[in-house]
Design an enzyme around this catalytic site. Structure first.
Site, PDB file in Angstrom:
ATOM      1  N   GLN A 113      13.208 -10.387  11.831  1.00  0.00           N
ATOM      2  CA  GLN A 113      13.799 -11.304  10.845  1.00  0.00           C
ATOM      3  C   GLN A 113      14.679 -12.363  11.505  1.00  0.00           C
ATOM      4  O   GLN A 113      14.730 -13.510  11.049  1.00  0.00           O
ATOM      5  CB  GLN A 113      14.629 -10.465   9.859  1.00  0.00           C
ATOM      6  CG  GLN A 113      14.970 -11.171   8.570  1.00  0.00           C
ATOM      7  CD  GLN A 113      13.826 -11.178   7.571  1.00  0.00           C
ATOM      8  OE1 GLN A 113      13.158 -10.187   7.381  1.00  0.00           O
ATOM      9  NE2 GLN A 113      13.607 -12.311   6.924  1.00  0.00           N
ATOM     10  N   LYS A 128      18.118  -6.430   7.822  1.00  0.00           N
ATOM     11  CA  LYS A 128      17.112  -5.736   7.014  1.00  0.00           C
ATOM     12  C   LYS A 128      17.714  -4.419   6.558  1.00  0.00           C
ATOM     13  O   LYS A 128      18.647  -3.913   7.187  1.00  0.00           O
ATOM     14  CB  LYS A 128      15.859  -5.481   7.870  1.00  0.00           C
ATOM     15  CG  LYS A 128      14.613  -5.203   7.086  1.00  0.00           C
ATOM     16  CD  LYS A 128      13.921  -6.471   6.603  1.00  0.00           C
ATOM     17  CE  LYS A 128      12.758  -6.140   5.698  1.00  0.00           C
ATOM     18  NZ  LYS A 128      11.948  -7.323   5.377  1.00  0.00           N
ATOM     19  N   GLY A 167      13.953  -8.482  -1.536  1.00  0.00           N
ATOM     20  CA  GLY A 167      12.948  -7.427  -1.684  1.00  0.00           C
ATOM     21  C   GLY A 167      12.092  -7.261  -0.440  1.00  0.00           C
ATOM     22  O   GLY A 167      12.145  -8.049   0.496  1.00  0.00           O
ATOM     23  N   ASP A 168      11.318  -6.199  -0.424  1.00  0.00           N
ATOM     24  CA  ASP A 168      10.306  -5.934   0.609  1.00  0.00           C
ATOM     25  C   ASP A 168       9.420  -4.850  -0.019  1.00  0.00           C
ATOM     26  O   ASP A 168       9.398  -4.714  -1.261  1.00  0.00           O
ATOM     27  CB  ASP A 168      10.960  -5.457   1.924  1.00  0.00           C
ATOM     28  CG  ASP A 168       9.979  -5.399   3.095  1.00  0.00           C
ATOM     29  OD1 ASP A 168       9.677  -6.451   3.668  1.00  0.00           O
ATOM     30  OD2 ASP A 168       9.485  -4.303   3.429  1.00  0.00           O
TER      31      ASP A 168
HETATM   32  P1  NDP Z   1       4.766  -4.287  -1.982  1.00  0.00           P
HETATM   33  O1  NDP Z   1       5.495  -3.007  -2.098  1.00  0.00           O
HETATM   34  O2  NDP Z   1       4.785  -5.225  -3.128  1.00  0.00           O
HETATM   35  O3  NDP Z   1       3.230  -4.016  -1.613  1.00  0.00           O
HETATM   36  C1  NDP Z   1       2.892  -3.326  -0.458  1.00  0.00           C
HETATM   37  C2  NDP Z   1       1.384  -3.127  -0.443  1.00  0.00           C
HETATM   38  O4  NDP Z   1       1.016  -2.576   0.812  1.00  0.00           O
HETATM   39  C3  NDP Z   1       0.900  -2.153  -1.498  1.00  0.00           C
HETATM   40  O5  NDP Z   1      -0.404  -2.493  -1.891  1.00  0.00           O
HETATM   41  C4  NDP Z   1       0.928  -0.826  -0.739  1.00  0.00           C
HETATM   42  O6  NDP Z   1       0.040   0.157  -1.251  1.00  0.00           O
HETATM   43  C5  NDP Z   1       0.464  -1.266   0.636  1.00  0.00           C
HETATM   44  N1  NDP Z   1       1.024  -0.355   1.631  1.00  0.00           N
HETATM   45  C6  NDP Z   1       2.340  -0.082   1.852  1.00  0.00           C
HETATM   46  N2  NDP Z   1       2.477   0.828   2.815  1.00  0.00           N
HETATM   47  C7  NDP Z   1       1.228   1.127   3.197  1.00  0.00           C
HETATM   48  C8  NDP Z   1       0.699   2.003   4.171  1.00  0.00           C
HETATM   49  N3  NDP Z   1       1.503   2.758   4.938  1.00  0.00           N
HETATM   50  N4  NDP Z   1      -0.658   2.042   4.331  1.00  0.00           N
HETATM   51  C9  NDP Z   1      -1.453   1.271   3.577  1.00  0.00           C
HETATM   52  N5  NDP Z   1      -1.017   0.434   2.623  1.00  0.00           N
HETATM   53  C10 NDP Z   1       0.299   0.363   2.449  1.00  0.00           C
HETATM   54  O7  NDP Z   1       5.339  -4.985  -0.660  1.00  0.00           O
HETATM   55  P2  NDP Z   1       5.259  -6.514  -0.221  1.00  0.00           P
HETATM   56  O8  NDP Z   1       3.985  -7.106  -0.694  1.00  0.00           O
HETATM   57  O9  NDP Z   1       6.531  -7.139  -0.595  1.00  0.00           O
HETATM   58  O10 NDP Z   1       5.253  -6.389   1.371  1.00  0.00           O
HETATM   59  C11 NDP Z   1       4.045  -6.262   2.125  1.00  0.00           C
HETATM   60  C12 NDP Z   1       4.323  -6.630   3.571  1.00  0.00           C
HETATM   61  O11 NDP Z   1       4.810  -7.988   3.636  1.00  0.00           O
HETATM   62  C13 NDP Z   1       5.378  -5.792   4.292  1.00  0.00           C
HETATM   63  O12 NDP Z   1       5.049  -5.692   5.658  1.00  0.00           O
HETATM   64  C14 NDP Z   1       6.637  -6.634   4.150  1.00  0.00           C
HETATM   65  O13 NDP Z   1       7.593  -6.341   5.160  1.00  0.00           O
HETATM   66  C15 NDP Z   1       6.051  -8.025   4.343  1.00  0.00           C
HETATM   67  N6  NDP Z   1       6.862  -9.119   3.828  1.00  0.00           N
HETATM   68  C16 NDP Z   1       7.237  -9.157   2.512  1.00  0.00           C
HETATM   69  C17 NDP Z   1       7.982 -10.218   2.052  1.00  0.00           C
HETATM   70  C18 NDP Z   1       8.320 -10.376   0.614  1.00  0.00           C
HETATM   71  O14 NDP Z   1       8.837 -11.441   0.258  1.00  0.00           O
HETATM   72  N7  NDP Z   1       8.054  -9.402  -0.249  1.00  0.00           N
HETATM   73  C19 NDP Z   1       8.464 -11.270   2.962  1.00  0.00           C
HETATM   74  C20 NDP Z   1       7.927 -11.177   4.310  1.00  0.00           C
HETATM   75  C21 NDP Z   1       7.188 -10.111   4.703  1.00  0.00           C
HETATM   76  P3  NDP Z   1       0.644   1.418  -2.070  1.00  0.00           P
HETATM   77  O15 NDP Z   1       1.136   0.843  -3.340  1.00  0.00           O
HETATM   78  O16 NDP Z   1      -0.492   2.343  -2.199  1.00  0.00           O
HETATM   79  O17 NDP Z   1       1.761   1.965  -1.207  1.00  0.00           O
END
Ligand code: NDP
Length: 447
Positions: A113, A128, A167-168
């Site tokens: 970050q 974070k 969020g994350d």
């Molecule tokens: P969400 O919780 O909204 O979605 C996460 C998605 O990834 C879900 O579909 C989840 O499936 C899947 N997932 C999570 N863990 C695993 C795993 N171990 N194996 C397989 N699938 C997995 O999170 P975000 O969309 O916010 O975040 C996704 C990624 O983007 C992360 O790496 C986060 O750090 C990064 N990110 C997010 C930002 C944001 O603004 N939200 C900003 C920058 C980066 P399931 O529901 O089955 O767990």
């Protein structure tokens, strides 16, 4: 790749001081690997031990989070906030609620970050946080009780000029609402700028929800343009189906691409006609169901639970789920199937061997700290609007986001050119982020 001789002892020190934190080691190594040329260019930073200081968080907070479920049973989770670097502004970075969260996870994310935030050109430091709490299967009231307990400790460490979480994974609009409500109650202050990703009804900003996915798509669009291509008519695979994935799919479709597969942790769906986004949002945002139910409503689509989503042929891949989800063998499949660009929507989703395969094959590779910086950039714009009691339109906010992403792409591209490694977005992002943080740290003295 071997490290620059001045960086090797620093990395050894990181290994011995942070035992077992493999993701943190991976994130640090990836940065150190590419900033060697910048070390030669700026010997003054070595004297001030800038890199060694960057690798050590300014503050690490670990706390107990007790809460009670609907049946009256008591649960104890662990909360974390790692305030990594505040040379450029208040610590800024999301909270992750997922059972896999350990201190090392939060440190790797916080480290990334710092560079990401620097790349945006905005005045934000890096941090974070999160917890090993699993919101999946919990009722809204249970999530609320957890968030209230989490904030009852966290509130004393954050503030609009100190540390601004967002969020994350596992932390979306619902969780940010509960966290903000408790912060307001404990402090008796309506301090909008203390959290970002807020709902529009209580100080949130247009486009924050869409920003990471939209921003990543803009970044990939710039990478495609740089090689004389566009999204038009391309098949795209996006892993995940959370916040980042959903708004990536939306923007890819708007730019003329077709997303043919997406996933969650139980498997992936393939829909050759293009993912039906209205249905996906209903499943994931409204009903909070598993991805498999998608095929109940789209008879032509397939659901696969035992193989990697990266086997689906595509020209563009956007991993948007979690770290280390795209391995060397996945990268080999992508290359074999004619993939020309990969943009990391998630943080560090590609393993080091996966990155090597893609780069050697000439695939344009946008690392997460550049490609997914749209989320934190929009958060900084939310802070700006909160501070001036202003609220911008969707169109204006999206234009600002697009400008920022084009700027990040240009910074990475030009830095790689300047250092004689054209097209190397990883080195471009790391060197340019590092240069900005290091210059500020040097100016602030030994603090
Ligand atoms: P969400 O919780 O909204 O979605 C996460 C998605 O990834 C879900 O579909 C989840 O499936 C899947 N997932 C999570 N863990 C695993 C795993 N171990 N194996 C397989 N699938 C997995 O999170 P975000 O969309 O916010 O975040 C996704 C990624 O983007 C992360 O790496 C986060 O750090 C990064 N990110 C997010 C930002 C944001 O603004 N939200 C900003 C920058 C980066 P399931 O529901 O089955 O767990």
């Amino acid at each position: 790749m071997p490290l620059h001789s001045e960086l090797e002892p620093i990395f050894d020190d990181v290994l011995s001081r942070n035992p077992g934190e493999v993701e943190f080691h991976q994130a640090v190594h990836e940065v150190l690997e590419s900033i060697g040329p910048a070390v030669d260019k700026h010997p003054e930073y070595a004297d001030a031990k800038i890199i060694k200081r960057i690798c050590e968080p300014e503050r690490q907070i670990i706390f107990r989070v007790p809460w009670e479920d609907d049946a009256g049973e008591i649960h104890i989770n662990r909360g974390f906030r790692v305030e990594f670097n505040s040379a450029l502004g208040p610590y800024k970075g999301g909270l992750r609620f997922h059972p896999s969260v350990l201190l090392g996870t939060v440190k790797f994310l916080g480290f990334e970050q710092v560079f990401k935030n620097a790349l945006t050109g905005l005045p934000i430091g890096g941090g974070k946080g999160g917890s090993d709490f699993d919101p999946k299967g919990c009722s809204d009231r249970e999530v609320m009780r957890f968030c209230q307990s989490f904030m009852t400790e966290l509130y004393r460490h954050i503030g609009e000029y100190t540390d601004v979480p967002a969020g994350d994974i596992g932390v979306g609009g619902r969780e940010i609402g509960f966290l903000f409500g408790q912060y307001k109650r404990i402090t008796n202050r309506y301090e909008s700028g203390v959290l970002t990703g807020k709902g529009l009804s209580f100080g949130g900003a247009q486009v924050r929800r869409e920003a990471t996915g939209y921003g990543c798509t803009y970044f990939v669009d710039e990478m495609l343009k740089a090689r004389g291509e566009s999204f038009d008519g391309k098949d795209v695979v996006v892993s995940g189906s959370g916040n980042v994935a959903i708004y990536t799919i939306e923007k890819v479709h708007q730019l003329g691409g077709r997303v043919v597969a997406c996933s969650d942790s139980s498997g992936y769906v393939r829909d050759e006609k293009g993912i039906d986004l209205t249905l996906l949002k209903e499943i994931k945002e409204t009903r909070r169901e598993r991805i498999g139910v998608y095929v109940d409503r789209r008879r032509d689509a397939d659901y696969v639970s035992d193989r990697s989503i990266w086997e689906v042929p595509c020209q563009v891949a956007i991993p948007s789920a979690t770290q280390n989800e795209l391995t060397e063998s996945d990268a080999l499949m992508l290359v074999r199937n004619g993939c020309i660009a990969v943009g990391e929507g998630a943080n560090m989703p590609t393993t080091p061997d996966g990155v090597r395969v893609l780069r050697e094959a000439g695939v344009s590779f946008g690392p997460g700290k550049a490609a997914n910086a749209g989320g934190v950039a929009a958060s900084a714009l939310e802070m700006q609007q909160n501070a001036s009691r202003d609220s911008w339109t969707f169109q204006h906010s999206e234009e600002r986001l697009r400008d920022i992403m084009q700027g990040i792409h240009a910074r990475c591209y030009e830095t790689a050119d300047e250092y004689g490694i054209p097209g190397d977005y990883v080195a471009g992002a790391n060197i340019s982020g590092y240069a900005r943080v290091a210059a500020a740290m040097l100016a602030l003295g030994l603090v």
